[in-house]
Design a protein around this motif. Structure first.
Motif, mmCIF file in Angstrom:
data_model
loop_
_atom_site.group_PDB
_atom_site.id
_atom_site.type_symbol
_atom_site.label_atom_id
_atom_site.label_comp_id
_atom_site.label_asym_id
_atom_site.label_seq_id
_atom_site.Cartn_x
_atom_site.Cartn_y
_atom_site.Cartn_z
ATOM 1 N N ILE A 1 31.084 35.674 0.620
ATOM 2 C CA ILE A 1 32.130 35.345 1.610
ATOM 3 C C ILE A 1 33.002 36.586 1.821
ATOM 4 O O ILE A 1 33.650 37.054 0.884
ATOM 5 C CB ILE A 1 33.025 34.173 1.118
ATOM 6 C CG1 ILE A 1 32.189 32.926 0.858
ATOM 7 C CG2 ILE A 1 34.113 33.865 2.145
ATOM 8 C CD1 ILE A 1 32.935 31.845 0.110
ATOM 9 N N PRO A 2 33.049 37.123 3.050
ATOM 10 C CA PRO A 2 33.905 38.298 3.313
ATOM 11 C C PRO A 2 35.352 38.015 2.892
ATOM 12 O O PRO A 2 35.903 36.960 3.214
ATOM 13 C CB PRO A 2 33.806 38.484 4.825
ATOM 14 C CG PRO A 2 32.525 37.811 5.218
ATOM 15 C CD PRO A 2 32.347 36.671 4.264
ATOM 16 N N THR A 3 35.935 38.970 2.158
ATOM 17 C CA THR A 3 37.272 38.736 1.585
ATOM 18 C C THR A 3 38.136 39.984 1.645
ATOM 19 O O THR A 3 37.655 41.093 1.403
ATOM 20 C CB THR A 3 37.136 38.286 0.101
ATOM 21 O OG1 THR A 3 36.351 37.100 0.064
ATOM 22 C CG2 THR A 3 38.478 38.023 -0.545
ATOM 23 N N VAL A 4 39.422 39.772 1.962
ATOM 24 C CA VAL A 4 40.422 40.848 1.890
ATOM 25 C C VAL A 4 41.492 40.404 0.900
ATOM 26 O O VAL A 4 42.033 39.310 1.012
ATOM 27 C CB VAL A 4 41.048 41.135 3.270
ATOM 28 C CG1 VAL A 4 42.173 42.163 3.142
ATOM 29 C CG2 VAL A 4 39.989 41.633 4.247
ATOM 30 N N MET A 5 41.780 41.258 -0.076
ATOM 31 C CA MET A 5 42.804 40.978 -1.078
ATOM 32 C C MET A 5 43.987 41.941 -0.845
ATOM 33 O O MET A 5 43.855 42.945 -0.165
ATOM 34 C CB MET A 5 42.259 41.185 -2.491
ATOM 35 C CG MET A 5 40.985 40.435 -2.821
ATOM 36 S SD MET A 5 41.184 38.639 -2.903
ATOM 37 C CE MET A 5 42.165 38.474 -4.394
ATOM 38 N N ALA B 1 35.435 41.338 -0.864
ATOM 39 C CA ALA B 1 33.995 41.068 -0.809
ATOM 40 C C ALA B 1 33.499 41.550 0.546
ATOM 41 O O ALA B 1 34.160 41.323 1.563
ATOM 42 C CB ALA B 1 33.719 39.584 -0.994
ATOM 43 N N PRO B 2 32.351 42.258 0.593
ATOM 44 C CA PRO B 2 31.906 42.870 1.847
ATOM 45 C C PRO B 2 31.510 41.844 2.893
ATOM 46 O O PRO B 2 31.180 40.702 2.585
ATOM 47 C CB PRO B 2 30.696 43.709 1.415
ATOM 48 C CG PRO B 2 30.214 43.074 0.154
ATOM 49 C CD PRO B 2 31.416 42.503 -0.520
ATOM 50 N N GLY B 3 31.545 42.297 4.154
ATOM 51 C CA GLY B 3 31.161 41.429 5.261
ATOM 52 C C GLY B 3 32.291 41.313 6.257
ATOM 53 O O GLY B 3 33.419 41.749 5.998
ATOM 54 N N ALA B 4 31.970 40.737 7.418
ATOM 55 C CA ALA B 4 32.978 40.528 8.458
ATOM 56 C C ALA B 4 32.944 39.075 8.875
ATOM 57 O O ALA B 4 31.913 38.410 8.778
ATOM 58 C CB ALA B 4 32.695 41.442 9.642
ATOM 59 N N ALA B 5 34.089 38.561 9.339
ATOM 60 C CA ALA B 5 34.153 37.159 9.777
ATOM 61 C C ALA B 5 35.177 37.009 10.883
ATOM 62 O O ALA B 5 36.183 37.715 10.920
ATOM 63 C CB ALA B 5 34.523 36.258 8.609
ATOM 64 N N ILE B 6 34.882 36.072 11.792
ATOM 65 C CA ILE B 6 35.820 35.710 12.860
ATOM 66 C C ILE B 6 36.087 34.218 12.707
ATOM 67 O O ILE B 6 35.148 33.428 12.573
ATOM 68 C CB ILE B 6 35.214 35.981 14.256
ATOM 69 C CG1 ILE B 6 34.791 37.452 14.381
ATOM 70 C CG2 ILE B 6 36.185 35.600 15.357
ATOM 71 C CD1 ILE B 6 33.946 37.766 15.585
#
Length: 759
Positions: free
Chosen positions: A373-377, A184-189
């Motif tokens: 919600i930014p997501t990496v799979m 899901a696109p976006g960035a998060a820290i």
């Protein structure tokens, strides 16, 4: 040699850290090759030098001290050429370099192979011999095979070391990057909160404890509980098993009393580790030892030890349930995330998701995109059990995870997160405005939905209808096929929520990476297998029930559109239309007065692109599934992290195919829409507008960005850009050309904010 290779890889896999792993490699490879020296040189990314990290045969004091740049020495030559080098008399080679501290002047012959992981040269594996010796083809092939096998193991050990840091003072903790699939696109820290599956020895995290006595008592209790279980099982099965079969339980009881196993666990607990971690460490070491034995009977004992370990771990977990502390900026990490895990996080605390397994199409990824919600799979190389409590940055645009980010990277991504927040706030005002270009061309923006929760998000962002309702989502949340009445209720909710706007319902599209637990499909190549319309045509009872439920749900609303997935030719389409008309007749026979809804065909298989005019004649509209069409045109499984970077909808072949679809549908007087990730990419949306698509369907999260950009550009300018990029033969240059052109027009604010970091 294969047996030797297997044993070495297993032993290296069991190593507790990189130093141990490299020590095992040089020792075992030297023995297997019958050579006098085996060494591993690793490329230090900071200094760009090959450093001697392990050796058997050279002076051990040289480890960490001897290094060379890629343009010096034979090791540098192997690394820079990325191919093996086999020399009978190494010192005669012009690139030979002598290091006195290694004592290597005595060695004449040299064989080196590069260690490469995901196209990155990590180091060089070298063997040397005192006498002049031409290593034969078989030996060279073995070393190449060895280095290829070990590349992933070394990368994993290196990453684990980076994550853990080199000392309790935090010295040596470096930034590390792991590549997955954009979910899901976006960035998060934020801070990693790792959710572990129950009783899995491979994923128990490292954890220190203060109260050693309490931990020892917990381990004792677990041992006693498993002993009782084994005795009960043995008694219960006494009448059903022969004495020799019952002896297995005696073996288990002996293992539980085995001093080596329990004493090792106790020793590790006493050094300050929690019982679960100590147990995992000891059991895995025993399992690896047994798996490497030549005797088949003894090899089988590995599974017994693993079973004992799991039983003990289950009791330890029961006694010490995983209590998760959710930080303010929680990034949830798991081997396989589930929607239930998302629901556990208190509202407002979840900023990102990372799943080791799973794809961009998983239920969780769909949910994450809907929730923004930014997501990496698919971050398969991430040693996730080691990162609990560590700071992470996740980039959902590129599918990347950074552990222990340094101040520069943290600052860059802090700006990206803030930029996104401001952009989202600024775009809220667009909700009531139409999506219309500067020169008056209207472009209806629809949404992709699957959950009822998507409805509110879609309406809040000004959606004008549903371009794709995934009917498989309700099927996936049940333990059996939903009945006609159950489906009717779900479909009615969707149709009523968007009325009078159109709702396009795709018939059941399972198979590939979308499985139903109660209808398992096991195939060697599921994406080219039994999926989509192929399943429902083979099971007309499922198809007819679903279409009847859709038709009945549309009574009095008349905003239903039916979409057929995975159509590869006219025969499938004709058969599907026949069943839809049959269902419609049956519903009419029940005296429910419903007009026949528009029926469309999904264009997602290359064969359908070439038959677009013939298919268009039989239906009311066509809709491109950009995700699958891109995947099939490029022969790239977008859920496979090894090739995911080759999946690019800006590829010239994809753009040409899309243009052909629009032109073909319009030539037959039919409308053409497009759904999928491409439709929700603001830059791609400009090209889709120029091609003549009649509507775009996307995740609700992306809708305001697409609307903002299309309202700032004229359709004439969009067509000019399209003609320009259609002459370009590289997807990367097409993307860069579009980004630059939009920035020059002052329209760069909705382009992926993390793109500048990557550049």
């Amino acid at each position: 040699m294969l047996n030797t290779l297997r044993k070495i890889v297993q032993e290296v896999n069991a190593a507790k850290d990189l130093k141990t792993a490299l020590g095992i490699i040089v020792q075992r490879v030297r023995e297997a090759m019958g050579s006098q020296v085996c060494s591993v040189y690793l490329l230090d990314p900071e200094t760009n030098r090959y450093v001697l990290m392990a050796t058997e045969g050279l002076n051990k004091r040289a480890i960490g001290k001897v290094s060379m740049s890629p343009n010096e020495g034979l090791v540098g030559l192997v690394g820079s050429r990325e191919e093996p080098l086999n020399l009978e008399h190494a010192s005669e080679h012009p690139r030979y370099r002598y290091f006195a501290e290694t004592g290597e002047e005595r060695y004449a012959s040299f064989l080196g192979a590069p260690i490469i992981h995901h196209r990155r040269v990590m180091g060089v594996l070298v063997i040397q011999q005192k006498e002049r010796r031409q290593f034969d083809e078989g030996e060279e092939a073995f070393l190449v095979t060895m280095s290829a096998q070990l590349a992933g193991v070394i990368a994993h050990a290196e990453a684990t070391g980076t994550i853990r840091g080199l000392g309790k003072q935090g010295k040596g903790i470096q930034e590390a990057r792991f590549v997955g699939i954009p979910g899901a696109p976006g960035a998060a820290i934020g801070t990693a909160v790792v959710v572990l599956p129950p009783a899995d020895l491979d994923v128990v995290p490292d954890k220190s404890i203060e109260d050693i006595d309490a931990e020892l008592k917990r381990f004792d209790n677990a041992l006693a509980a498993v002993r009782i279980d084994m005795q009960k099982l043995s008694t219960k099965l006494a009448t059903q098993l022969r004495p020799e079969e019952r002896a297995l339980f005696d073996v288990y009881l002996m293992m539980l009393d085995d001093a080596s196993l329990s004493k090792e666990v106790v020793r590790i607990i006493k050094s300050g580790h929690w019982a679960q971690g100590a147990l995992s460490q000891v059991v895995k070491a025993h399992v690896h030892r047994f798996e490497m034995m030549d005797d088949a009977y003894l090899r089988e004992r590995a599974s017994d030890i693993r079973d004992i370990g799991r039983r003990l771990l289950a009791y330890l977990q029961e006694d010490h349930q995983q209590t998760l502390e959710y930080q303010d900026n929680t990034i949830l990490v798991s081997e396989e995330l589930t929607p239930a895990m998302l629901g556990e996080v208190p509202e407002g605390k979840l900023v990102g998701l990372v799943s080791v397994l799973g794809s961009g199409n998983s239920h969780v990824a769909i949910l994450a995109r809907a929730m923004g919600i930014p997501t990496v799979m698919g971050a398969v190389d991430l040693p996730y059990s080691k990162i609990d409590g560590i700071e992470l940055i996740i980039d959902g645009y590129h599918g990347e995870v950074f552990t222990n980010p340094g101040p520069i990277l943290r600052k860059q991504y802090t700006e990206v997160v803030e930029e996104e927040r401001q952009l989202t706030q600024g775009l809220d005002s667009l909700r009531a405005l139409p999506c219309e270009t500067l020169d008056g061309q209207r472009m209806p923006l629809w949404v992709n939905t699957g959950l009822f929760a998507d409805v509110a998000r879609a309406q809040k962002r000004g959606a004008e209808g549903v371009g794709l309702y995934r009917t498989e989502v309700p099927f996936m949340s049940k333990e059996r096929f939903p009945s006609e009445k159950e489906q009717l209720v779900i479909y009615r909710e969707q149709l009523a929520a968007f009325h009078p706007q159109p709702v396009t319902m795709r018939t059941l599209d399972i198979g590939g990476d979308k499985a139903l637990s109660y209808f398992p499909i096991k195939e060697q190549n599921p994406f080219l297998g039994w999926r989509g319309i192929r399943i429902t045509l083979d099971h007309p009872e499922i198809f007819l029930v679903q279409v009847r439920a859709m038709l009945k749900a549309s009574e009095g609303l008349n905003n239903l559109r039916i979409l057929l997935p995975m159509i590869s030719g006219l025969h499938e389409l004709e058969e599907s239309l026949h069943l839809i008309h049959r269902a419609w007749s049956e519903v009419r026979d029940e005296e429910i007065d419903i007009a026949m809804p528009p029926v469309g065909v999904m264009i997602e298989i290359p064969a359908a692109v070439y038959q677009i005019r013939e298919l268009s004649r039989l239906v009311d509209f066509v809709s491109v599934g950009s995700n699958d069409l891109t995947q099939y045109l490029l022969a790239v499984d977008r859920n496979n992290p090894r090739v995911a970077d080759l999946y690019d909808f800006f590829h010239p072949a994809v753009l040409q195919a899309l243009r052909q679809v629009v032109d073909g549908a319009h030539a037959e007087g039919k409308s053409a829409s497009i759904c999928g990730e491409m439709a929700g990419d603001p830059v791609a949306a400009v090209l889709l507008l120029a091609m003549g698509f009649d509507s775009l369907s996307m995740n609700a999260t992306n809708l305001p960005k697409v609307k903002w950009l299309l309202r700032q550009i004229s359709s004439a300018k969009a067509r000019e850009l399209l003609e320009q990029v259609m002459q370009i033969d590289s997807p990367h240059i097409i993307r860069s050309t579009m980004n630059l052109a939009l920035r020059n027009l002052g329209l760069g604010r909705v382009i992926n904010p993390a793109a500048s970091i990557q550049a």
